[in-house]
Design a protein around this motif. Sequence first.
Motif, PDB file in Angstrom:
ATOM      1  N   ASP A   1       0.847  -1.358   0.446  1.00 12.85           N
ATOM      2  CA  ASP A   1      -0.161  -0.381  -0.101  1.00 12.85           C
ATOM      3  C   ASP A   1       0.715   1.036  -0.450  1.00 12.85           C
ATOM      4  OD1 ASP A   1       0.864   0.313   2.741  1.00 12.85           O
ATOM      5  OD2 ASP A   1      -0.920  -0.766   3.419  1.00 12.85           O
ATOM      6  N   ILE A   2       0.281   2.267   0.197  1.00 13.46           N
ATOM      7  CA  ILE A   2       0.613   3.536  -0.354  1.00 13.46           C
ATOM      8  C   ILE A   2       2.410   3.787   1.028  1.00 13.46           C
ATOM      9  CG2 ILE A   2      -0.297   4.752   1.137  1.00 13.46           C
ATOM     10  CD1 ILE A   2      -0.435   7.257  -0.360  1.00 13.46           C
ATOM     11  N   ARG A   3       1.484   3.411   2.691  1.00 14.28           N
ATOM     12  CA  ARG A   3       2.566   3.497   3.434  1.00 14.28           C
ATOM     13  C   ARG A   3       4.002   2.367   3.214  1.00 14.28           C
ATOM     14  NH1 ARG A   3       3.466   0.264   7.431  1.00 14.28           N
ATOM     15  NH2 ARG A   3       1.388  -0.978   7.070  1.00 14.28           N
ATOM     16  N   GLU A   4       3.148   1.524   2.641  1.00 12.00           N
ATOM     17  CA  GLU A   4       4.278   0.017   2.260  1.00 12.00           C
ATOM     18  C   GLU A   4       5.228   0.602   1.216  1.00 12.00           C
ATOM     19  OE1 GLU A   4       2.872  -3.660   4.312  1.00 12.00           O
ATOM     20  OE2 GLU A   4       2.176  -2.996   2.493  1.00 12.00           O
ATOM     21  N   ARG A   5       5.082   1.576   0.091  1.00 13.69           N
ATOM     22  CA  ARG A   5       5.090   2.083  -1.203  1.00 13.69           C
ATOM     23  C   ARG A   5       6.869   2.663  -0.658  1.00 13.69           C
ATOM     24  NH1 ARG A   5       0.390   1.538  -3.590  1.00 13.69           N
ATOM     25  NH2 ARG A   5       0.341   3.903  -3.442  1.00 13.69           N
ATOM     26  N   LYS A   6       5.910   4.154   0.406  1.00 14.33           N
ATOM     27  CA  LYS A   6       7.100   4.819   0.453  1.00 14.33           C
ATOM     28  C   LYS A   6       8.878   3.911   1.527  1.00 14.33           C
ATOM     29  CE  LYS A   6       7.509   8.522   4.086  1.00 14.33           C
ATOM     30  NZ  LYS A   6       6.849   8.876   5.357  1.00 14.33           N
ATOM     31  N   GLU A   7       8.366   3.023   2.314  1.00 14.24           N
ATOM     32  CA  GLU A   7       9.244   2.364   3.589  1.00 14.24           C
ATOM     33  C   GLU A   7       9.915   1.498   2.067  1.00 14.24           C
ATOM     34  OE1 GLU A   7       7.829  -1.128   6.026  1.00 14.24           O
ATOM     35  OE2 GLU A   7       6.784   0.947   6.990  1.00 14.24           O
TER      36      GLU A   7
ATOM     37  N   PHE B   1       5.104  11.671  -1.852  1.00 13.07           N
ATOM     38  CA  PHE B   1       4.435  12.678  -3.400  1.00 13.07           C
ATOM     39  C   PHE B   1       4.992  10.763  -4.639  1.00 13.07           C
ATOM     40  CE2 PHE B   1       6.408  13.967  -7.576  1.00 13.07           C
ATOM     41  CZ  PHE B   1       4.977  14.338  -7.697  1.00 13.07           C
ATOM     42  N   LEU B   2       6.577  10.149  -4.264  1.00  6.74           N
ATOM     43  CA  LEU B   2       6.616   9.038  -4.674  1.00  6.74           C
ATOM     44  C   LEU B   2       5.688   8.420  -5.018  1.00  6.74           C
ATOM     45  CD1 LEU B   2      10.495   9.475  -5.012  1.00  6.74           C
ATOM     46  CD2 LEU B   2       9.262   9.919  -7.264  1.00  6.74           C
ATOM     47  N   SER B   3       5.617   7.792  -3.333  1.00  3.55           N
ATOM     48  CA  SER B   3       4.312   6.442  -3.188  1.00  3.55           C
ATOM     49  C   SER B   3       3.357   6.781  -3.833  1.00  3.55           C
ATOM     50  CB  SER B   3       4.647   5.871  -1.744  1.00  3.55           C
ATOM     51  OG  SER B   3       4.099   7.233  -1.408  1.00  3.55           O
ATOM     52  N   ARG B   4       3.078   8.064  -4.044  1.00  5.76           N
ATOM     53  CA  ARG B   4       1.079   8.334  -4.708  1.00  5.76           C
ATOM     54  C   ARG B   4       1.058   8.093  -6.093  1.00  5.76           C
ATOM     55  NH1 ARG B   4       1.070  12.706  -0.667  1.00  5.76           N
ATOM     56  NH2 ARG B   4       1.390  13.906  -2.203  1.00  5.76           N
ATOM     57  N   GLN B   5       2.327   8.633  -6.598  1.00  2.00           N
ATOM     58  CA  GLN B   5       2.736   8.072  -7.976  1.00  2.00           C
ATOM     59  C   GLN B   5       2.694   6.779  -8.258  1.00  2.00           C
ATOM     60  OE1 GLN B   5       1.819  11.120 -10.382  1.00  2.00           O
ATOM     61  NE2 GLN B   5       1.668  12.320  -8.027  1.00  2.00           N
ATOM     62  N   THR B   6       2.801   5.942  -7.408  1.00  2.00           N
ATOM     63  CA  THR B   6       3.780   5.148  -8.375  1.00  2.00           C
ATOM     64  C   THR B   6       2.103   3.367  -7.257  1.00  2.00           C
ATOM     65  OG1 THR B   6       4.617   4.212  -6.607  1.00  2.00           O
ATOM     66  CG2 THR B   6       5.700   4.730  -7.992  1.00  2.00           C
ATOM     67  N   PRO B   7       1.200   3.841  -7.351  1.00  2.00           N
ATOM     68  CA  PRO B   7      -0.125   2.886  -7.244  1.00  2.00           C
ATOM     69  C   PRO B   7       0.030   1.623  -8.520  1.00  2.00           C
ATOM     70  CG  PRO B   7      -1.418   4.762  -8.688  1.00  2.00           C
ATOM     71  CD  PRO B   7      -0.051   5.037  -8.727  1.00  2.00           C
TER      72      PRO B   7
ATOM     73  N   ASP C   1       8.707  -3.675  -9.135  1.00  2.00           N
ATOM     74  CA  ASP C   1       8.483  -2.500  -9.906  1.00  2.00           C
ATOM     75  C   ASP C   1       9.101  -1.051  -9.309  1.00  2.00           C
ATOM     76  OD1 ASP C   1       7.198  -3.965 -11.977  1.00  2.00           O
ATOM     77  OD2 ASP C   1       5.590  -3.495 -10.917  1.00  2.00           O
ATOM     78  N   ILE C   2       9.121  -0.941  -7.984  1.00  2.00           N
ATOM     79  CA  ILE C   2       9.669  -0.097  -7.541  1.00  2.00           C
ATOM     80  C   ILE C   2      11.202  -0.187  -7.497  1.00  2.00           C
ATOM     81  CG2 ILE C   2       9.947   1.681  -5.281  1.00  2.00           C
ATOM     82  CD1 ILE C   2       7.296   1.028  -4.352  1.00  2.00           C
ATOM     83  N   ALA C   3      11.658  -1.213  -7.444  1.00  2.00           N
ATOM     84  CA  ALA C   3      13.430  -0.827  -7.636  1.00  2.00           C
ATOM     85  C   ALA C   3      13.531  -0.356  -8.981  1.00  2.00           C
ATOM     86  CB  ALA C   3      13.925  -2.786  -7.147  1.00  2.00           C
TER      87      ALA C   3
END
Length: 657
Positions: free
Chosen positions: A368-374, A393-399, A405-407
């Motif tokens: 989720d958005i919190r975990e994407r930030k981590e 901001f970056l975590s909101r832009q990557t739903p 994918d984040i890596a």
Amino acid sequence: MAKDKNTSPKKPKFSSWWIYGLIAILLLGFQFFGSNSFANTKKTTTSELQEYLRNGDISKILIITNTRQAKVFLTDEALQKDVHKDVAEKPLIPSTGIVPQYVLDYGDLQNFENDIKKLKQENNLETIVDYDTESNLFMEMLLGILPFILIIGIWIYLMRRMSGGAGGGAGGQIFNIGKSKAKLFDEKTDTRTSFKDVAGLEGAKEEVEEIVEFLRNPDKYTSLGGKIPKGALLVGPPGTGKTLLAKAVAGEAKVPFFSLSGSDFVEMFVGVGASRVRDLFKQAKDKSPAIIFIDEIDAIGRARGKNNFTGSNDERENTLNQLLTEMDGFGTNTNVIVLAATNRADVLDKALMRAGRFDRQIYVDLPDIRERKEIFEVHLRPIKTAETLDLDFLSRQTPGFSGADIANVCNEAALIAARKEKKAVTKQDFLDAVDRIVGGLEKKNKIITPGEKKTIAYHEAGHATVSWMLEHAAPLVKVTIVPRGQSLGAAWYLPEERLIVRPEQMLDEMCATMGGRAAEKVMFNKISTGALSDLEKVTKQARAMVTVYGLNDEIGNVTYYDSSGQNDYGFSKPYSEETAQKIDEEISKMIEEQYKRAIDLLNNNKDKLTELAERLLEKEVIFKDDLEKIFGKRPFDSGAGEEIAEKEPAKEEEKSE
């Protein structure tokens, strides 16, 4: 003082090359010591031989008939002469037999005999002339067995190559093919991954941390009558971090950790898979407590007896049966825990999933958005950034992005910055990386006619206009008509991360998706093939509403979806032909209603649609603030669709987008 065990010198390992070297030394020794290499024997000529005969220096001539060679032995008086002092010296290594002083290679035997006979008569000599033959038994034996040695050597070489090479580990040799290919994790030499390196996945981490604690301190749990679980199955979409979680367990656990893939059990030979399973658990039990990790377990754990028309999967079923027995059968050892990972849990055999084998199924979901930030925090550590990035901001832009994918986003951003000769990675590079991953590579040099470009601009403006007017449609981020990947244009949205979806929300999304074709109809009274992906999307959504979620009044609260994947429908549909016809009618009716709704919205805002399309033709890329200037503030905007970049000159936007 006794030496420490750790400092004692290691014994050299035995190697087959030692045998080869010993054989070579023996061959050289026989050749070297069996010859007259160390004797003072010299070669002579026919004329010198005749001179020695005339002088009475020769006591015996031994003619070797099969080698056309003559051996010359001197008298004791001749050995005292200066002319023979070179051959009179004693050899370095004494010879076991009588060694000649000279050897001579003769030509024709008859002529050679006549010359010696004539000289003996003329000089009244008593020189003995004898005849003999010589044979090298060792060389003859060697030549006899050499072909067999070559054939055996080639056969051994081919067998080793066929079975995976001499250095292929336990399964590398033909006689060890039934041995397990599991890699034993060594925390001293292998790269160590800890739970700190695994961002997000709090629930899953808590479960596997407890498994590690089971093995470290079993009395804490068994003292209350509990049993250590047999296994844990990590289930989730690709890229969510299942294997990474297992690596963290390997790094944190102070017990032996065996790692292998499900495909490592599969082999062309019958019975090898079951043999490798037995060997794997035998090794683990010998080192217990231990952990076994099987990645992609669906390679051997598929449900048995499904579509087995040819019997081709009997070997896989035997392997699965052996795994089931080892995990929970007679004589199993509870100090071995099995971790497994798969993204196809629906195809696994029910016997494998039952309690007592995989006691725990740990679902590793998309972050989720919190975990994407981590996760961004972890992957941004090695990245050299030009500023302090807003991770929220970056975590909101990557739903919908997985950890993999984040890596990939972080890596792509670094590559884009390097391509632009930058010294550090900026915020815009990350946004370009997201666009690159979602939409594909930018193709500004694609040849598009002015008419096609105008159609694309109105199509994308239609999407933007309709989504702006609908309450439940995803907030717009930006719109572009620059070709990217296989698309000629694109509209970027920031969807709300909902746990449940209502019918009005799905209908608004379908209407916004049909806005592109509706804009073509409103402005040109013509439609084109450019809406293919839109039609595919809304058709899937409508079919899901009718047949999966039961959101249609005509069909009712019925679903034809089987989440277990174990349906027995085969080639038949789970509903009648009459119901199938009704389903098709409802899907078509639902799509056409949203299409007409989009047309009505665009007809009521035709002037704003035209203004938006003209601005899109001029700038090629427009953002949320451009729509606010034309339409005004969105009354039901929650602020989720934050601008993706500060306003820059149009030319720079074209270059970066």
